[in-house]
Design an enzyme around this catalytic site. Sequence first.
Site, PDB file in Angstrom:
ATOM      1  CD  GLU A 165      -3.100  -1.345   0.878  1.00  0.00           C
ATOM      2  OE1 GLU A 165      -3.129   0.287  -0.009  1.00  0.00           O
ATOM      3  OE2 GLU A 165      -4.384  -1.814   0.122  1.00  0.00           O
ATOM      4  CB  CYS A 172      -2.135   6.968   1.281  1.00  0.00           C
ATOM      5  SG  CYS A 172      -3.107   6.443   1.970  1.00  0.00           S
TER       6      CYS A 172
HETATM    7  P1  NAD Z   1       8.223   4.966   4.757  1.00  0.00           P
HETATM    8  O1  NAD Z   1       7.736   4.283   3.863  1.00  0.00           O
HETATM    9  O2  NAD Z   1       9.056   6.272   5.538  1.00  0.00           O
HETATM   10  O3  NAD Z   1       7.760   4.342   5.895  1.00  0.00           O
HETATM   11  C1  NAD Z   1       6.672   3.491   6.046  1.00  0.00           C
HETATM   12  C2  NAD Z   1       7.449   2.044   6.922  1.00  0.00           C
HETATM   13  O4  NAD Z   1       7.844   1.556   6.282  1.00  0.00           O
HETATM   14  C3  NAD Z   1       8.016   2.925   8.253  1.00  0.00           C
HETATM   15  O5  NAD Z   1       7.448   1.750   9.402  1.00  0.00           O
HETATM   16  C4  NAD Z   1       9.160   1.894   7.689  1.00  0.00           C
HETATM   17  O6  NAD Z   1      10.360   2.196   8.900  1.00  0.00           O
HETATM   18  C5  NAD Z   1       9.694   1.172   7.187  1.00  0.00           C
HETATM   19  N1  NAD Z   1      10.433   1.123   6.163  1.00  0.00           N
HETATM   20  C6  NAD Z   1      11.065   1.724   5.299  1.00  0.00           C
HETATM   21  N2  NAD Z   1      11.843   1.376   4.447  1.00  0.00           N
HETATM   22  C7  NAD Z   1      11.756   0.540   4.309  1.00  0.00           C
HETATM   23  C8  NAD Z   1      12.518  -0.434   4.037  1.00  0.00           C
HETATM   24  N3  NAD Z   1      13.701  -0.618   3.459  1.00  0.00           N
HETATM   25  N4  NAD Z   1      12.797  -2.033   4.626  1.00  0.00           N
HETATM   26  C9  NAD Z   1      11.366  -2.203   5.814  1.00  0.00           C
HETATM   27  N5  NAD Z   1      11.025  -1.266   5.504  1.00  0.00           N
HETATM   28  C10 NAD Z   1      11.124  -0.336   5.794  1.00  0.00           C
HETATM   29  O7  NAD Z   1       6.515   6.117   4.892  1.00  0.00           O
HETATM   30  P2  NAD Z   1       5.746   6.839   5.461  1.00  0.00           P
HETATM   31  O8  NAD Z   1       6.588   8.877   5.766  1.00  0.00           O
HETATM   32  O9  NAD Z   1       5.914   6.464   7.572  1.00  0.00           O
HETATM   33  O10 NAD Z   1       4.537   7.222   5.655  1.00  0.00           O
HETATM   34  C11 NAD Z   1       4.252   8.207   3.935  1.00  0.00           C
HETATM   35  C12 NAD Z   1       4.167   7.612   2.874  1.00  0.00           C
HETATM   36  O11 NAD Z   1       3.558   6.336   3.158  1.00  0.00           O
HETATM   37  C13 NAD Z   1       3.513   8.629   1.993  1.00  0.00           C
HETATM   38  O12 NAD Z   1       4.088   8.115   0.974  1.00  0.00           O
HETATM   39  C14 NAD Z   1       2.191   8.439   2.343  1.00  0.00           C
HETATM   40  O13 NAD Z   1       1.585   7.711   0.897  1.00  0.00           O
HETATM   41  C15 NAD Z   1       2.114   6.096   1.873  1.00  0.00           C
HETATM   42  N6  NAD Z   1       1.121   6.019   2.717  1.00  0.00           N
HETATM   43  C16 NAD Z   1       0.282   4.783   1.821  1.00  0.00           C
HETATM   44  C17 NAD Z   1      -0.582   4.013   2.064  1.00  0.00           C
HETATM   45  C18 NAD Z   1      -2.105   3.397   0.970  1.00  0.00           C
HETATM   46  O14 NAD Z   1      -2.659   2.442   1.403  1.00  0.00           O
HETATM   47  N7  NAD Z   1      -1.391   3.623  -0.314  1.00  0.00           N
HETATM   48  C19 NAD Z   1      -1.217   4.379   3.674  1.00  0.00           C
HETATM   49  C20 NAD Z   1      -0.566   4.979   4.797  1.00  0.00           C
HETATM   50  C21 NAD Z   1       0.482   6.067   4.076  1.00  0.00           C
END
Ligand code: NAD
Length: 520
Positions: free
Chosen positions: A271, A305
């Site tokens: 997601e 998102c």
């Molecule tokens: P992020 O990608 O920085 O982090 C999200 C999660 O992933 C955190 O728990 C982080 O620790 C983990 N993470 C980051 N890199 C990783 C890796 N390489 N391997 C494993 N885990 C990793 O995102 P954020 O800043 O917390 O959230 C914002 C983003 O999330 C935006 O792009 C938003 O659109 C997206 N989002 C999407 C949805 C959806 O349903 N499509 C919902 C909410 C947020």
Amino acid sequence: MNVIDKPLSSSSASGTFAGEIADLFRKLGLSLAADRGSDLAVYSPIDGAPLAMLKMHRADDMDAMVANAGTAFLAWRQVPAPHRGELVRRYGQLVREHKEVLSRLLTIENGKILTEARGEVQEVIDICEYAVGLSRQLFGLTIASERAEHRLTEYWHPVGPLGLISAFNFPAAVWAWGTTVALVCGNSAIWKPSEKTPLTALAFAKLLQRVAADYEFAPDHLVQIAIGDAECGGIIADHPGVSIVSATGSVRMGQDVGVRVQRRFGRSVLELGGNNAAIVAPSADIGLALRGTIFAATGTCGQRCTTLRRLIVHDSIHADFVKRLVAAVGSLEIGSPLEDATHVGPLIDKAAFDAMQRALDRARSEGGTVHGGERIEVSGFPGAYYVRPAVVEMPAQSEIVCEETFAPILYVLSYADIDEAIALQNGVSQGLSSCIFTSDVREAERFQSATGSDCGIVNVNIGTSGAEIGGAFGGEKVTGGGRVSGSDSWKNYMRRVTATVNYSTSLPLAQGVKFDLDID
Ligand code: NAD
């Protein structure tokens, strides 16, 4: 009173809200004592000051957690699904009882305004009810067999431990979407929340652990929580003991996690980021379109998102619509998310503010005219990042418009005919949410048709954000294609079995294949 339940200002954390966090945990009957450490500083975006210091889980902790999740799964999969549902029902009830405390905690750690925090907690309650109903409806199929006296069926079994990685912007709901459904499907679960919102996660997870501890059918370690950063998430992605990885976050994260899970042929539900658009047609109800647009663009300070990031307005109404939009956005109350009058709370941190300013600079260099977007000083909170949401008139869908900047920036474009509007809407790599404001039934239907929006969510006369839990939630293209919850996405958390039973005395082969052997 244990150490962590003291106001944290005395030791490692000193913000206005550190003491209140301890208080909120006390009201929930929970303690953070075992979680305290020196690895991870957690801040409140309301004042930018520390809330707590936590310890992070290391690789060997993760190995133990996955092993425990495997053992819990072996027991839980044998519990009848309606009994699994009973655990989720009790949890939903507990969350309902503590809705106000949990909402306040969520606002303090995440910064979304209280009414949105209450909405997110309500979403957790709603998904619990949804999952309870589901626990009696995990149905299969009976398919017509081509062979006489054969029965062909399809049914579903639990798949194994779920590893759920979540983003900061919905620190509770996304976890609940995946976990409650996975639980009724018969799986155990490990949650790796965002390192920016671990306190909310600890509260929600510990409440579920408490319910599980009191439930006779729930094995130990049914639900676990791992505090850590990307490295910790990477361990979940790589671990062969995690059968399904549900990962919500940026496209960059999904590109890494998706490949790592695929390399071991695990199952993933991704997601990821959106770049959502609204089309405003000449026949639109303009007042409704303005209200829908403004909430979608500025809710959660542009950090959903599904936040509206691109507005595609028909030439004939463009000038007037933009004028009214800019005036309305200019009148929004920016301030503490704990105040009832506030429309827009803070950005999560300085990095988000810097990214927003970089994007606005790029928009200017690509020919944009920026309205708003500046930092707002909120009395008493000089260390926080409050901004006026930006409305940016763009001459074209240039590079910066095609990117998701996780901040309240709304790019405005214009169009001459519906084909052009749909081409603009679809002309980005993301495919999460989209909408059209129109009173023309042909346009509304066209937008939803195979030649219309290419997104997972397609709305008419509603903004792009604020989905209900019943429908499958997720998006296409670089948004990842996953559907974490709603509709039939429970099937992600189960494995499908196709079974053929022969109750005849002969052995006919499918497709009429002959294989005669002279055996009695
Ligand atoms: P992020 O990608 O920085 O982090 C999200 C999660 O992933 C955190 O728990 C982080 O620790 C983990 N993470 C980051 N890199 C990783 C890796 N390489 N391997 C494993 N885990 C990793 O995102 P954020 O800043 O917390 O959230 C914002 C983003 O999330 C935006 O792009 C938003 O659109 C997206 N989002 C999407 C949805 C959806 O349903 N499509 C919902 C909410 C947020």
